[in-house]
Structure formats: C-alpha cells, structure tokens
Design a protein around this motif. Structure first.
Motif, PDB file in Angstrom:
ATOM      1  N   ALA A 202      39.497  48.280  27.070  1.00  0.00           N
ATOM      2  CA  ALA A 202      38.187  48.187  26.429  1.00  0.00           C
ATOM      3  C   ALA A 202      38.135  47.014  25.463  1.00  0.00           C
ATOM      4  N   ALA A 203      39.233  46.762  24.752  1.00  0.00           N
ATOM      5  CA  ALA A 203      39.276  45.628  23.826  1.00  0.00           C
ATOM      6  C   ALA A 203      39.227  44.303  24.585  1.00  0.00           C
ATOM      7  N   LEU A 204      39.882  44.251  25.750  1.00  0.00           N
ATOM      8  CA  LEU A 204      39.826  43.029  26.547  1.00  0.00           C
ATOM      9  C   LEU A 204      38.399  42.729  26.976  1.00  0.00           C
ATOM     10  N   ARG A 205      37.668  43.751  27.437  1.00  0.00           N
ATOM     11  CA  ARG A 205      36.288  43.520  27.852  1.00  0.00           C
ATOM     12  C   ARG A 205      35.441  43.052  26.669  1.00  0.00           C
ATOM     13  N   THR A 206      35.677  43.615  25.492  1.00  0.00           N
ATOM     14  CA  THR A 206      34.946  43.191  24.297  1.00  0.00           C
ATOM     15  C   THR A 206      35.249  41.735  23.978  1.00  0.00           C
ATOM     16  N   THR A 207      36.521  41.361  24.061  1.00  0.00           N
ATOM     17  CA  THR A 207      36.925  39.996  23.744  1.00  0.00           C
ATOM     18  C   THR A 207      36.340  38.998  24.731  1.00  0.00           C
ATOM     19  N   ILE A 208      36.322  39.360  26.003  1.00  0.00           N
ATOM     20  CA  ILE A 208      35.793  38.450  27.010  1.00  0.00           C
ATOM     21  C   ILE A 208      34.325  38.140  26.744  1.00  0.00           C
ATOM     22  N   GLY A 209      33.534  39.188  26.425  1.00  0.00           N
ATOM     23  CA  GLY A 209      32.118  38.957  26.159  1.00  0.00           C
ATOM     24  C   GLY A 209      31.460  38.203  27.299  1.00  0.00           C
ATOM     25  N   ASP A 210      30.815  37.069  26.964  1.00  0.00           N
ATOM     26  CA  ASP A 210      30.184  36.262  28.015  1.00  0.00           C
ATOM     27  C   ASP A 210      31.073  35.103  28.445  1.00  0.00           C
ATOM     28  N   ASP A 211      32.362  35.163  28.071  1.00  0.00           N
ATOM     29  CA  ASP A 211      33.314  34.125  28.450  1.00  0.00           C
ATOM     30  C   ASP A 211      33.936  34.437  29.809  1.00  0.00           C
ATOM     31  N   THR A 212      33.123  34.850  30.757  1.00  0.00           N
ATOM     32  CA  THR A 212      33.644  35.330  32.032  1.00  0.00           C
ATOM     33  C   THR A 212      34.247  34.231  32.897  1.00  0.00           C
ATOM     34  N   ASP A 213      33.993  32.962  32.538  1.00  0.00           N
ATOM     35  CA  ASP A 213      34.555  31.875  33.339  1.00  0.00           C
ATOM     36  C   ASP A 213      35.853  31.336  32.754  1.00  0.00           C
ATOM     37  N   ASP A 214      36.351  31.937  31.676  1.00  0.00           N
ATOM     38  CA  ASP A 214      37.594  31.470  31.083  1.00  0.00           C
ATOM     39  C   ASP A 214      38.731  31.677  32.087  1.00  0.00           C
ATOM     40  N   PRO A 215      39.464  30.612  32.447  1.00  0.00           N
ATOM     41  CA  PRO A 215      40.501  30.741  33.485  1.00  0.00           C
ATOM     42  C   PRO A 215      41.557  31.788  33.176  1.00  0.00           C
ATOM     43  N   ARG A 216      41.946  31.924  31.908  1.00  0.00           N
ATOM     44  CA  ARG A 216      42.988  32.905  31.579  1.00  0.00           C
ATOM     45  C   ARG A 216      42.483  34.321  31.792  1.00  0.00           C
ATOM     46  N   PHE A 217      41.243  34.599  31.399  1.00  0.00           N
ATOM     47  CA  PHE A 217      40.682  35.920  31.609  1.00  0.00           C
ATOM     48  C   PHE A 217      40.536  36.213  33.106  1.00  0.00           C
ATOM     49  N   VAL A 218      40.044  35.240  33.852  1.00  0.00           N
ATOM     50  CA  VAL A 218      39.870  35.421  35.298  1.00  0.00           C
ATOM     51  C   VAL A 218      41.212  35.726  35.951  1.00  0.00           C
ATOM     52  N   GLU A 219      42.243  34.979  35.551  1.00  0.00           N
ATOM     53  CA  GLU A 219      43.577  35.178  36.122  1.00  0.00           C
ATOM     54  C   GLU A 219      44.121  36.569  35.807  1.00  0.00           C
ATOM     55  N   LEU A 220      44.014  36.969  34.532  1.00  0.00           N
ATOM     56  CA  LEU A 220      44.579  38.251  34.117  1.00  0.00           C
ATOM     57  C   LEU A 220      43.843  39.424  34.749  1.00  0.00           C
ATOM     58  N   VAL A 221      42.519  39.410  34.700  1.00  0.00           N
ATOM     59  CA  VAL A 221      41.736  40.503  35.286  1.00  0.00           C
ATOM     60  C   VAL A 221      41.986  40.587  36.781  1.00  0.00           C
ATOM     61  N   GLY A 222      42.052  39.440  37.458  1.00  0.00           N
ATOM     62  CA  GLY A 222      42.307  39.440  38.890  1.00  0.00           C
ATOM     63  C   GLY A 222      43.667  40.021  39.234  1.00  0.00           C
ATOM     64  N   GLU A 223      44.701  39.626  38.474  1.00  0.00           N
ATOM     65  CA  GLU A 223      46.047  40.132  38.733  1.00  0.00           C
ATOM     66  C   GLU A 223      46.124  41.639  38.524  1.00  0.00           C
ATOM     67  N   LEU A 224      45.568  42.118  37.408  1.00  0.00           N
ATOM     68  CA  LEU A 224      45.665  43.541  37.099  1.00  0.00           C
ATOM     69  C   LEU A 224      44.796  44.383  38.029  1.00  0.00           C
ATOM     70  N   ALA A 225      43.671  43.832  38.463  1.00  0.00           N
ATOM     71  CA  ALA A 225      42.825  44.567  39.409  1.00  0.00           C
ATOM     72  C   ALA A 225      43.552  44.789  40.735  1.00  0.00           C
ATOM     73  N   LEU A 226      44.407  43.848  41.106  1.00  0.00           N
ATOM     74  CA  LEU A 226      45.167  43.982  42.347  1.00  0.00           C
ATOM     75  C   LEU A 226      46.391  44.876  42.195  1.00  0.00           C
ATOM     76  N   SER A 227      47.008  44.863  41.021  1.00  0.00           N
ATOM     77  CA  SER A 227      48.320  45.503  40.882  1.00  0.00           C
ATOM     78  C   SER A 227      48.311  46.835  40.148  1.00  0.00           C
ATOM     79  N   SER A 228      47.195  47.223  39.520  1.00  0.00           N
ATOM     80  CA  SER A 228      47.197  48.442  38.719  1.00  0.00           C
ATOM     81  C   SER A 228      45.979  49.309  39.008  1.00  0.00           C
ATOM     82  N   ARG A 229      46.209  50.467  39.559  1.00  0.00           N
ATOM     83  CA  ARG A 229      45.113  51.422  39.782  1.00  0.00           C
ATOM     84  C   ARG A 229      44.515  51.884  38.465  1.00  0.00           C
TER      85      ARG A 229
END
Length: 297
Positions: free
Chosen positions: A177-204
């Motif tokens: 929940a804190a990560l989503r708050t921090t991202i805010g409208d920064d959805t194109d930030d490469p680090r956020f995109v990378e982290l969310v993508g990795e965890l979405a694939l590897s963690s149910r």
C-alpha cells in the motif's frame, strides 16, 4: 491491472474499492445471487447521489473530470479514510505531463557520516524501498538491509525475511500500500515499472494486494521481529526525509528487554561474533513456488 495499463487509474481504483465494501457496511440488505464481491455499480451510484450511467462512465474512463463534490460522495460511500480520499482526489486531478528526467538517488555524504555514528540500526532507502546505504547494526539486525537489496522484494520472496516479521501478512499489506502511495502519478518511472512487473510475475501475495488498490503511509510505527540470535525485538521505526532519500532508524524503548537484546547484538557485532545468518542468495523469479504463500489479505 488492465485499466491501470490503459491509463484508466481512476476507474481501476473505484472498481477495486467498491469490491471491498459489503452491502451490510453500506446499510443495504445482502440480497441473493450477488455475482460481484462488494457493491454493485448501481448501488454505489444510488448511495453517492449520481446516475448509474454517469458512474459507469467514470469506471470505464469515459469521464475523467468528476467534480470534487462527486468525488467526496464516492469517498464517503466507499468508506475511504483521509489518505485514500486524498489519493482518489489526486487521481481525478492528474493530467498528462511530459516525461521527467529522473535524478539518480544518491546518499549525501553527511548522511553516510551519520550512519557511521549511530549505535542503532539505521539505513537509507529510495522511493522504491531499495537499500542505498546502511550501518553495521542494520545489517546485524537483518542481512537483507545490506545495500543493493530491495526491502519489498525481500519481504515477499525471501523465506528468512518472512520468518523475521512477527506479522508478515500485515507487513506485506503495509509495504504494498505504501508503494502505491509513493508511486502516485509517477507510473512511468522505470524503477517502479521494473519492480511492480517483477513482483507481479513472481509473487501471488503481491498480485492479491496490488489488486486491492490500498494506499497507506508507512512512516513512524512499531514492529516486532524475530532475530535468529537475540530473539524477539520490539522496535520503533522512524523515517526521516533527507534530500531525495529516506533515513530509516529502528530503536527500542529505553531499558526494555528489547533494549538489552539490541545492546547484546551491538556487542556481538563489535567483537566480530556472528550476529545472524549469512545473507541468503538472491532469489530467482520462480521463488514463489518455493516460498509458502502468506495469508491473503
């Protein structure tokens, strides 16, 4: 995540939040044959005093300019707290913007000096929970606080980190929940995109929590952890912004049992005695199959 990927973040948030409100919470009879969790669209519209057609347009991204009055009514119906309400208002206010050039996250020299002098666990993290610097006490508390690790990734994929937290389910919910708050409208930030993508694939667990669209502040607080050498520790946490990074410190109540244990840990660290397990090897993306799933929340 489809709506988020298409840019309809407001609609995705409204849908996720209405699915978390039961008819009973909204003062409605439960009824039979409900095919959706939580509230139906028409029920949200009725309770918010807007037409079902207009609410449908909001959820589907066909109307992206609701008035503040409409948003306040929706926040009331969806039982949003102050942080969630602010997040909702921010989603509606977001406008397309030119890509911003990101500055590398750097630890100021004065903060590195401060870390060296602190006798309590302290480290510096970036916006995506990357550990950028830490002192020996932080590493003695948890090898996952070594620079180069990501705290959320460790929490979700490292079995030793799961065992470290007394309430792993709450910790994961708070961090996501804190990560989503921090991202805010920064959805194109490469680090956020990378982290969310990795965890979405590897963690149910991550996928479950991310779909809830919870937003939360993860600043001060108290946590209980299980250290493999000194045992249970009850520690307070404070987060102090310094330039573009965050200084995080953990400390116990003075003269408490945890204070005594932390002093023992410091002594073991200074004498070179093993204060904890060696850092676990980096987990592979299939770590989810080897990690017992946490409770869904």
């Amino acid at each position: 995540m489809k709506d988020e990927e298409s840019g309809n973040r407001l609609g995705a948030y409204l849908r996720a939040r209405r699915e978390l409100v039961s008819p009973a919470q909204a003062g409605l009879p439960p009824g039979g044959n409900r095919r959706v969790p939580g509230l139906r669209r028409e029920e949200v519209a009725l309770l918010a005093g807007i037409s079902p057609d207009y609410y449908l347009r909001l959820e589907r991204g066909r109307d992206k300019n609701p008035s503040p009055q409409v948003l306040e009514s929706l926040a009331r119906v969806l039982r949003l707290d102050d942080i969630e309400r602010t997040y909702l208002l921010g989603l509606a206010a977001a406008r397309p913007r030119a890509p911003r050039r990101k500055r590398p996250e750097r630890v100021p020299a004065r903060v590195r000096e401060l870390l060296a002098h602190l006798q309590i666990p302290a480290f510096v993290e970036g916006r995506a929970f990357d550990v950028l610097a830490s002192n020996p006490m932080a590493v003695a508390l948890s090898p996952r606080l070594t620079p180069g690790h990501n705290r959320l990734r460790s929490l979700l994929l490292d079995p030793e980190e799961q065992a470290f937290h007394q309430d792993w389910a709450k910790a994961t919910a708070d961090f996501v929940a804190a990560l989503r708050t921090t991202i805010g409208d920064d959805t194109d930030d490469p680090r956020f995109v990378e982290l969310v993508g990795e965890l979405a694939l590897s963690s149910r667990r991550f996928r479950t929590l991310w779909a809830r669209h919870d937003v939360r502040s993860l600043d001060g607080g108290t946590t209980t952890v299980h250290h493999p050498v000194v045992g249970e520790l009850r520690l307070h946490r404070d987060k102090l912004p310094v330039d573009d990074v965050i200084l995080v410190v953990y400390y116990p109540d003075k003269d408490s049992d945890s204070d005594e244990k932390l002093r023992l840990l410091a002594a073991l660290t200074q004498t070179g005695s093993p204060a904890g397990p060696k850092p676990a090897p980096e987990e592979s993306p299939d770590a989810e199959r080897r990690v017992p799933p946490g409770p869904e929340g």
